[in-house]
Design a protein around this motif. Structure first.
Motif, short mmCIF file in Angstrom:
data_model
loop_
_atom_site.label_atom_id
_atom_site.label_comp_id
_atom_site.label_asym_id
_atom_site.label_seq_id
_atom_site.Cartn_x
_atom_site.Cartn_y
_atom_site.Cartn_z
N ARG A 137 0.79 -1.23 0.00
CA ARG A 137 0.00 0.00 0.00
C ARG A 137 0.83 1.28 0.00
O ARG A 137 0.31 2.35 0.33
CB ARG A 137 -0.97 0.01 1.20
N VAL A 138 2.13 1.18 -0.34
CA VAL A 138 2.94 2.39 -0.38
C VAL A 138 3.70 2.48 -1.71
O VAL A 138 3.54 3.43 -2.47
CB VAL A 138 3.92 2.48 0.81
N GLY A 139 4.54 1.46 -2.00
CA GLY A 139 5.37 1.52 -3.21
C GLY A 139 6.52 2.49 -3.06
O GLY A 139 6.78 3.33 -3.93
N GLY A 140 7.23 2.39 -1.94
CA GLY A 140 8.19 3.41 -1.55
C GLY A 140 9.58 3.31 -2.15
O GLY A 140 10.39 4.21 -1.93
N PHE A 141 9.88 2.24 -2.91
CA PHE A 141 11.19 2.19 -3.57
C PHE A 141 11.08 2.96 -4.88
O PHE A 141 11.25 2.43 -5.98
CB PHE A 141 11.63 0.75 -3.82
N ALA A 142 10.76 4.24 -4.77
CA ALA A 142 10.47 5.08 -5.92
C ALA A 142 10.68 6.53 -5.53
O ALA A 142 10.65 6.87 -4.35
CB ALA A 142 9.03 4.87 -6.38
N GLU A 143 10.86 7.38 -6.55
CA GLU A 143 11.10 8.80 -6.27
C GLU A 143 9.86 9.50 -5.73
O GLU A 143 9.97 10.57 -5.12
CB GLU A 143 11.57 9.51 -7.54
N SER A 144 8.69 8.93 -6.00
CA SER A 144 7.45 9.58 -5.57
C SER A 144 6.37 8.52 -5.36
O SER A 144 6.42 7.47 -6.00
CB SER A 144 7.04 10.59 -6.66
N VAL A 145 5.43 8.76 -4.47
CA VAL A 145 4.34 7.83 -4.22
C VAL A 145 3.02 8.60 -4.08
O VAL A 145 3.02 9.79 -3.74
CB VAL A 145 4.56 6.99 -2.93
N VAL A 146 1.92 7.90 -4.36
CA VAL A 146 0.58 8.41 -4.04
C VAL A 146 -0.04 7.49 -3.01
O VAL A 146 -0.06 6.27 -3.20
CB VAL A 146 -0.32 8.48 -5.30
N VAL A 147 -0.51 8.06 -1.90
CA VAL A 147 -1.13 7.27 -0.83
C VAL A 147 -2.36 8.02 -0.31
O VAL A 147 -2.56 9.19 -0.62
CB VAL A 147 -0.14 7.04 0.35
N ASP A 148 -3.15 7.32 0.50
CA ASP A 148 -4.29 7.98 1.14
C ASP A 148 -3.77 8.90 2.25
O ASP A 148 -2.78 8.60 2.92
CB ASP A 148 -5.22 6.92 1.74
N ALA A 149 -4.47 10.01 2.44
CA ALA A 149 -4.00 10.99 3.44
C ALA A 149 -3.96 10.39 4.85
O ALA A 149 -3.18 10.84 5.70
CB ALA A 149 -4.89 12.23 3.42
N SER A 150 -4.77 9.35 5.10
CA SER A 150 -4.75 8.73 6.44
C SER A 150 -3.45 8.00 6.71
O SER A 150 -3.16 7.62 7.84
CB SER A 150 -5.92 7.75 6.59
N GLN A 151 -2.63 7.78 5.65
CA GLN A 151 -1.37 7.05 5.82
C GLN A 151 -0.20 7.95 6.20
O GLN A 151 0.90 7.43 6.43
CB GLN A 151 -1.01 6.33 4.52
N VAL A 152 -0.41 9.27 6.19
CA VAL A 152 0.74 10.14 6.45
C VAL A 152 0.59 10.86 7.78
O VAL A 152 -0.51 11.16 8.23
CB VAL A 152 0.96 11.18 5.31
N VAL A 153 1.72 11.09 8.43
CA VAL A 153 1.78 11.85 9.67
C VAL A 153 2.94 12.83 9.56
O VAL A 153 4.01 12.48 9.07
CB VAL A 153 2.03 10.93 10.90
N LYS A 154 2.72 14.05 10.00
CA LYS A 154 3.75 15.08 9.88
C LYS A 154 4.98 14.74 10.73
O LYS A 154 4.86 14.15 11.81
CB LYS A 154 3.19 16.45 10.27
#
Ligand SMILES: [Zn+2]
Ligand SMILES: [Zn+2]
Length: 370
Positions: A137-154
């Motif tokens: 649900r992330v795909g983070g081995f990349a220069e950029s990702v799109v995720v749901d806002a509930s997945q991010v924390v400042k």
């Protein structure tokens, strides 16, 4: 290609167990409640390795990587400013939650039952126009990702991205196992079986809660030494045998109030059960392959009152636990930098994965130009 679709470099898994290929992919803009971010650091979790080796199945091609920190570059129209805004530095978790389903309302967002548009419509497209999944649900081995806002924390300004990304999964899981699931109390006798990236964080979580004794158990002497640096007061070398006798000796004949197993094997759970005190609780943290079973004497539960507690991602409630972890780190109470054993750019990711697959090292972090 829509104007706000971007081209990015990503490490794509096209065949289980084979090296990743660095490819140019197209990444869609974020829809409704989603955010797009530029990745600054992405560390390799053991779950990525198991997925990339085919241990849990799944569809390919995919981009794995789920311990990420980055900068928000675009937000969907339904994203609330309190959750994420352009320019915010954030960490990304694999946990998506709607905040409205029964599980979310019950305070268990790790088991959110909602379906998200991004689950079924990948935002990544390869050079042949084929969709590419964002693994975990992330795909983070990349220069950029799109995720749901509930997945991010400042992330606070003074916390480096390479330290922040570790909190997303490994640190959150180990710390949460001790604090949220086991609810370790001051003076509880606690053992941690398996002292890799997650187990060390079980140790530091239990240490912060005041566990005594706090015993690290592993087959590798160097891991046991490191566990002492993270707060273990005693160690047991599992290779030497006599584990149960040692456990009793360290706990005045009672066994442990809490045992956390942080290896991805069902056998570790079976071997840890005899270490429990009457009334003790085993917390199963590491995730074994799908086909593994656990055998246990049923009287442990009904006669001795012992319990086995499940623990997904440390029972994380991101907006409660992540700020707490950053506060502890910034005040010198939580170790993050000490968990990093190497840093490489995306082009060197296969070297990092190979190290993560076979070494006893901690976290190998992929770093991107700031
Ligand atoms: Zn992970
Ligand atoms: Zn939900």
């Amino acid at each position: 290609m829509p104007s706000d679709t971007i081209e990015i470099q990503a490490a794509v898994c096209r065949e289980f167990g084979r090296p990743l290929s660095i490819e140019t992919l197209r990444l869609d803009p974020p829809a409704e409640g989603e955010v797009r971010l530029r990745v600054l650091a992405s560390s390799i979790c053991h779950s990525d390795v198991i997925y990339m080796d085919g241990g849990w199945g799944g569809d390919l091609p995919a981009v794995f990587g789920h311990e990420v920190a980055g900068v928000v570059t675009d937000v969907g129209p339904a994203v609330r400013p309190a959750d994420a805004g352009v320019g915010d530095r954030v960490l990304v978790s694999l946990l998506r939650s709607c905040g409205r389903c029964g599980q979310c309302e019950a305070g268990i967002p790790t088991q959110c039952a909602a379906e998200f548009p991004i689950d079924s419509a990948p935002r990544l497209i390869d050079g042949n126009g084929e969709p590419v999944r964002a693994g975990l649900r992330v795909g983070g081995f990349a220069e950029s990702v799109v995720v749901d806002a509930s997945q991010v924390v400042k992330v606070p300004d003074d916390v480096a991205a390479e330290a922040a990304c570790l909190v997303s999964c490994g640190v959150m899981t180990g710390f949460g196992a001790a604090i949220n699931t086991a609810r370790v109390q001051v003076g509880d006798s606690v053992a941690v079986v398996g002292c890799g990236g997650v187990g060390l964080n079980c140790v530091q979580g239990a240490a912060l809660a005041g566990a005594l004794p706090l015993v690290a158990i592993d087959v590798a002497g160097d891991k046991l030494e490191r566990a002492r640096a993270f707060g273990a007061t005693e160690t047991i070398d599992a290779v030497a045998g006599g584990m149960a006798a040692r456990a009793l000796a360290l706990t005045e004949g009672r066994g442990f109030d809490v045992v956390m197993t942080a290896t991805g094997s069902a056998r570790a759970i079976e071997e840890a059960l005899p270490l429990l005190a009457p009334d003790g609780a085993l917390v199963a943290v590491g995730m074994p392959p799908d086909d593994e079973r656990v055998a246990l004497a049923a009287t442990r539960l009904s006669h001795y009152g012992q319990s086995i507690l499940g623990c997904k991602m440390g029972g994380a409630r991101l907006r409660i636990d992540v700020p707490k972890l950053f506060r502890l780190y910034r005040n010198g109470r939580l170790k993050l930098d000490e968990l990093i054993s190497s840093r490489r750019p995306l082009g060197g990711i296969n070297v990092s994965i190979e190290l993560a697959r076979r070494s006893r090292d901690l976290r190998h972090v992929i770093v991107f130009p700031g």
